[in-house]
Design a protein around this motif. Structure first.
Motif, PDB file in Angstrom:
ATOM      1  N   SER A 173       0.985  -1.131  -0.198  1.00 42.96           N
ATOM      2  CA  SER A 173       0.196   0.040   0.227  1.00 42.96           C
ATOM      3  C   SER A 173       0.789   1.050  -0.147  1.00 42.96           C
ATOM      4  N   ASP A 174      -0.077   2.357  -0.281  1.00 39.51           N
ATOM      5  CA  ASP A 174       0.916   3.642  -0.173  1.00 39.51           C
ATOM      6  C   ASP A 174       0.834   4.206   1.094  1.00 39.51           C
ATOM      7  N   PRO A 175       1.842   4.506   1.941  1.00 38.24           N
ATOM      8  CA  PRO A 175       1.660   5.113   3.237  1.00 38.24           C
ATOM      9  C   PRO A 175       0.822   6.382   3.643  1.00 38.24           C
ATOM     10  N   SER A 176       0.747   6.838   2.574  1.00 39.17           N
ATOM     11  CA  SER A 176      -0.068   7.895   2.388  1.00 39.17           C
ATOM     12  C   SER A 176      -2.011   7.677   2.051  1.00 39.17           C
ATOM     13  N   LEU A 177      -1.936   6.694   1.851  1.00 42.09           N
ATOM     14  CA  LEU A 177      -3.538   5.982   1.556  1.00 42.09           C
ATOM     15  C   LEU A 177      -3.598   5.298   3.339  1.00 42.09           C
ATOM     16  N   GLU A 178      -5.374   5.461   3.073  1.00 42.52           N
ATOM     17  CA  GLU A 178      -4.933   4.439   4.059  1.00 42.52           C
ATOM     18  C   GLU A 178      -5.274   2.627   3.140  1.00 42.52           C
ATOM     19  N   PRO A 179      -4.844   1.773   3.672  1.00 42.52           N
ATOM     20  CA  PRO A 179      -3.993   0.560   3.187  1.00 42.52           C
ATOM     21  C   PRO A 179      -5.156  -0.581   3.281  1.00 42.52           C
ATOM     22  N   LEU A 180      -5.491  -1.208   2.256  1.00 43.38           N
ATOM     23  CA  LEU A 180      -6.550  -2.419   1.923  1.00 43.38           C
ATOM     24  C   LEU A 180      -6.096  -4.202   3.904  1.00 43.38           C
ATOM     25  N   GLN A 181      -6.999  -3.700   4.856  1.00 40.40           N
ATOM     26  CA  GLN A 181      -7.125  -4.525   5.327  1.00 40.40           C
ATOM     27  C   GLN A 181      -8.321  -5.084   5.181  1.00 40.40           C
ATOM     28  N   ILE A 182      -8.198  -6.996   5.698  1.00 46.03           N
ATOM     29  CA  ILE A 182      -8.740  -7.892   5.311  1.00 46.03           C
ATOM     30  C   ILE A 182      -9.441  -7.754   6.756  1.00 46.03           C
ATOM     31  N   ASN A 183     -11.088  -7.783   7.186  1.00 42.79           N
ATOM     32  CA  ASN A 183     -11.959  -8.200   7.497  1.00 42.79           C
ATOM     33  C   ASN A 183     -11.631  -9.291   8.684  1.00 42.79           C
ATOM     34  N   VAL A 184     -12.692  -9.040   9.680  1.00 43.02           N
ATOM     35  CA  VAL A 184     -12.754 -10.529  10.279  1.00 43.02           C
ATOM     36  C   VAL A 184     -13.701 -11.440  10.216  1.00 43.02           C
ATOM     37  N   LEU A 185     -14.428 -11.528   9.575  1.00 41.69           N
ATOM     38  CA  LEU A 185     -15.809 -11.683   8.543  1.00 41.69           C
ATOM     39  C   LEU A 185     -15.106 -12.736   7.510  1.00 41.69           C
ATOM     40  N   ASP A 186     -14.260 -11.970   6.823  1.00 43.19           N
ATOM     41  CA  ASP A 186     -13.587 -12.911   5.243  1.00 43.19           C
ATOM     42  C   ASP A 186     -11.997 -13.808   6.223  1.00 43.19           C
TER      43      ASP A 186
END
Length: 291
Positions: A173-186
């Motif tokens: 991810s780009d450090p200046s942007l909010e990264p994609l995080q896998i959620n608990v349900l997935d």
């Protein structure tokens, strides 16, 4: 005759005394004339119309961009699913003789999935409200979690947790942007699919004579199922995971039945082909002592 004359005089008198009504003519008063209609301001209406058109144009552009992004996300999710399955198939080739080679190849394949396909998904969704497109990328993420956790268990016998997976995605991810995080349900949905692969692995290891590994797999799957039975009832959006819980229970029962059959009826199994050991390869007990 007298009465008739009297009534005639009375009627003449009443007619004479009655007021005479004159017809009134309607006169036109200038003050009552309708006021002329005001001329419409063309500039005001045109400006409001143009602002409305601009607003709807913006909405149309937003929806078009969102649909195009959804198509790209779906394509990336399909690529992740397909290549993650290849990693799982590679791990299933494991045996006593090629364990290190198979796991090394599977680890390289998983790194390729992360760098090539997961990175594309991360770039599409970072810095946005990626939860809006969760249904589009969730199948690929679940398959990726299944492949990563399956490989980790075959290497170390432990479970790869959610924080470790998300930490591996941060460099993409780009450090200046909010990264994609896998959620608990997935993550939990991928973990539920993992139990099915472990069931297949356990059945295959029995045929190879690795009874201890099968027992560890059985206990590991039991622990996952037990913990999820405590967590799932407390979840809000748990429809999908509840469906997979039934399949997970079937996997647990299949592994337990296989281990039970080997333990109880082990003397009925023939020794491993090509082995000079006269004892049964499942119980490692001489044939004359099994009775």
């Amino acid at each position: 005759m007298f009465c008739f004359l009297a009534l005639h005089k009375i009627s003449v008198a009443v007619e004479y005394m009655a007021p005479k009504f004159k017809p009134h003519s309607l006169r036109f008063h200038p003050s009552a004339a309708p006021s002329p209609k005001r001329a419409r301001t063309v500039s005001t209406e045109s400006s409001s119309s143009s602002s409305m058109k601009d607003a709807f144009s913006q909405y149309a552009d937003y929806l078009n961009n969102l649909n195009e992004k959804r198509e790209r996300v779906v394509k990336a999710s399909r690529d992740i699913t397909m290549n993650s399955k290849k990693v799982i198939f590679q791990v299933h080739r494991i045996s006593k003789s090629n364990r290190e080679q198979v796991l090394e190849k599977a680890e390289k394949d998983l790194a390729a999935v992360t760098n090539q396909y997961m990175s594309r998904l991360v770039k599409e969704l970072q810095g946005t409200d990626f939860w809006k497109l969760r249904r589009a990328y969730s199948p690929g993420v679940q398959e990726y979690v299944e492949a990563a956790t399956f490989l980790k268990f075959c290497k170390t016998g432990t479970l790869l947790n959610l924080d470790e997976i998300n930490a591996s995605l941060l460099p993409l991810s780009d450090p200046s942007l909010e990264p994609l995080q896998i959620n608990v349900l997935d993550y939990l949905l991928g973990l539920a699919d993992l139990t099915g692969e472990l069931m297949r692995l356990a059945i295959g290891r029995i045929s190879e004579g690795e009874l201890e590994l099968t027992k560890r797999i059985c206990q590991f799957v039991r622990d996952i199922y037990r913990e999820l039975t405590l967590v799932v009832p407390l979840m809000d959006d748990a429809h999908d995971i509840k469906i997979k819980m039934d399949t997970m229970l079937q996997s647990v029962v299949k592994i337990e039945n296989a281990c039970f059959s080997v333990h109880v009826r082990g003397s009925e199994y023939i020794p491993l082909l090509g082995s000079n050991d006269p004892s049964t390869f499942l119980l490692a007990v001489p044939d004359d002592e099994e009775l």
